[in-house]
Write a protein that holds these residues in place. Structure first.
Motif, short mmCIF file in Angstrom:
data_model
loop_
_atom_site.label_atom_id
_atom_site.label_comp_id
_atom_site.label_asym_id
_atom_site.label_seq_id
_atom_site.Cartn_x
_atom_site.Cartn_y
_atom_site.Cartn_z
N ILE A 1 -7.90 10.96 -7.61
CA ILE A 1 -6.67 11.07 -7.46
C ILE A 1 -6.23 12.27 -8.02
O ILE A 1 -5.25 13.12 -7.45
CB ILE A 1 -5.64 9.75 -7.86
N GLN B 1 4.41 7.51 -6.63
CA GLN B 1 3.88 7.51 -5.19
C GLN B 1 2.49 6.43 -4.74
O GLN B 1 2.47 5.93 -3.86
CB GLN B 1 3.36 8.91 -4.51
N ALA B 2 1.54 6.79 -5.90
CA ALA B 2 0.37 5.79 -5.84
C ALA B 2 -0.03 5.55 -7.30
O ALA B 2 0.40 6.10 -8.25
CB ALA B 2 -0.62 6.65 -5.06
N VAL C 1 -5.14 -0.59 -5.33
CA VAL C 1 -4.63 0.53 -5.40
C VAL C 1 -3.33 0.55 -4.53
O VAL C 1 -3.11 -0.35 -3.45
CB VAL C 1 -5.46 1.55 -4.21
N TYR C 2 -2.07 0.85 -5.45
CA TYR C 2 -0.72 0.76 -4.65
C TYR C 2 -0.24 2.11 -3.97
O TYR C 2 -0.56 3.27 -4.71
CB TYR C 2 0.19 0.34 -5.73
N ILE C 3 0.24 2.25 -2.75
CA ILE C 3 0.81 3.22 -2.24
C ILE C 3 2.13 3.01 -1.71
O ILE C 3 2.62 2.21 -0.65
CB ILE C 3 0.01 3.57 -0.74
N TYR D 1 1.42 -2.24 1.19
CA TYR D 1 1.45 -1.11 0.39
C TYR D 1 0.21 -1.28 -0.68
O TYR D 1 0.30 -0.39 -1.74
CB TYR D 1 2.65 -1.05 -0.66
N CYS D 2 -0.54 -1.99 -0.58
CA CYS D 2 -1.64 -2.40 -1.73
C CYS D 2 -3.18 -2.46 -0.79
O CYS D 2 -3.17 -3.28 0.03
CB CYS D 2 -1.25 -3.94 -2.47
N ILE E 1 -4.77 6.95 0.71
CA ILE E 1 -3.92 7.22 -0.71
C ILE E 1 -3.40 8.69 -0.41
O ILE E 1 -1.95 8.75 -0.57
CB ILE E 1 -4.89 7.51 -1.95
N GLN E 2 -3.97 9.68 0.14
CA GLN E 2 -3.45 10.98 0.39
C GLN E 2 -2.61 10.91 1.48
O GLN E 2 -1.51 11.68 1.48
CB GLN E 2 -4.69 12.00 0.41
N GLY F 1 -0.46 8.04 2.10
CA GLY F 1 0.62 7.78 1.77
C GLY F 1 1.22 8.78 0.94
O GLY F 1 2.52 8.89 0.81
N VAL F 2 0.61 9.54 0.00
CA VAL F 2 1.27 10.46 -0.75
C VAL F 2 2.14 11.61 0.02
O VAL F 2 3.01 11.86 -0.16
CB VAL F 2 0.30 11.18 -1.87
#
Length: 142
Positions: free
Chosen positions: A29, A75-76, A87-89, A114-115, A133-134, A136-137
């Motif tokens: 990350i 954010q993540a 992992v939370y997004i 979101y998870c 992840i990316q 979502g970011v």
């Protein structure tokens, strides 16, 4: 204690192989988002009572509540728990997006709005997780 020191202490306290998986996720990350704000939530409320698992957060997102107030959150985020890793997004408007886009290709994981939860990195496709992840970011970047 600095946020980096808190994160380091948290990771050091985790048993293997969870510690290795968390370190790998943390590094991935940071590689994808160099210079992002780091967060460490120890899982305790204002009175010191444990209310959640500790969590490492990345980036900044302004979350607006129904009463109109805005609070800064990450954010993540990543967290170790008794069942594995989460992992939370955060901040994605479409709560079905992660499941529909990544659910079939991520491997042995439970994907919610979101998870993304899984037992160990060996059980999932890490490249797919990194893309999620990316994604979502990027969607929540100010």
């Amino acid at each position: 204690m600095t946020t980096k020191a808190q994160i380091s202490r948290y990771l050091e306290a985790l048993p293997e192989p969870k510690q290795g998986d968390m370190r790998k996720l943390h590094g991935a990350i940071l590689d994808m988002n160099p210079g992002c704000k780091l967060w460490f939530l120890d899982g305790k409320d204002e009175s010191g009572k444990i209310v959640s698992n500790p969590c490492i957060g990345y980036g900044t997102l302004g979350k607006q509540y129904a009463n109109g107030k805005t609070k800064q959150v990450f954010q993540a985020g990543i967290s170790a728990n008794s069942a594995g890793l989460s992992v939370y997004i955060m901040g994605m408007d479409d709560k079905k997006y992660l499941q529909s886009k990544y659910g079939d290709s991520i491997g042995k994981a439970n994907v919610t709005g979101y998870c993304i939860k899984f037992k160990a990195l060996k059980d999932i496709n890490l490249d797919t997780l990194k893309k999620a992840i990316q994604d979502g970011v990027e969607q929540t970047r100010a």
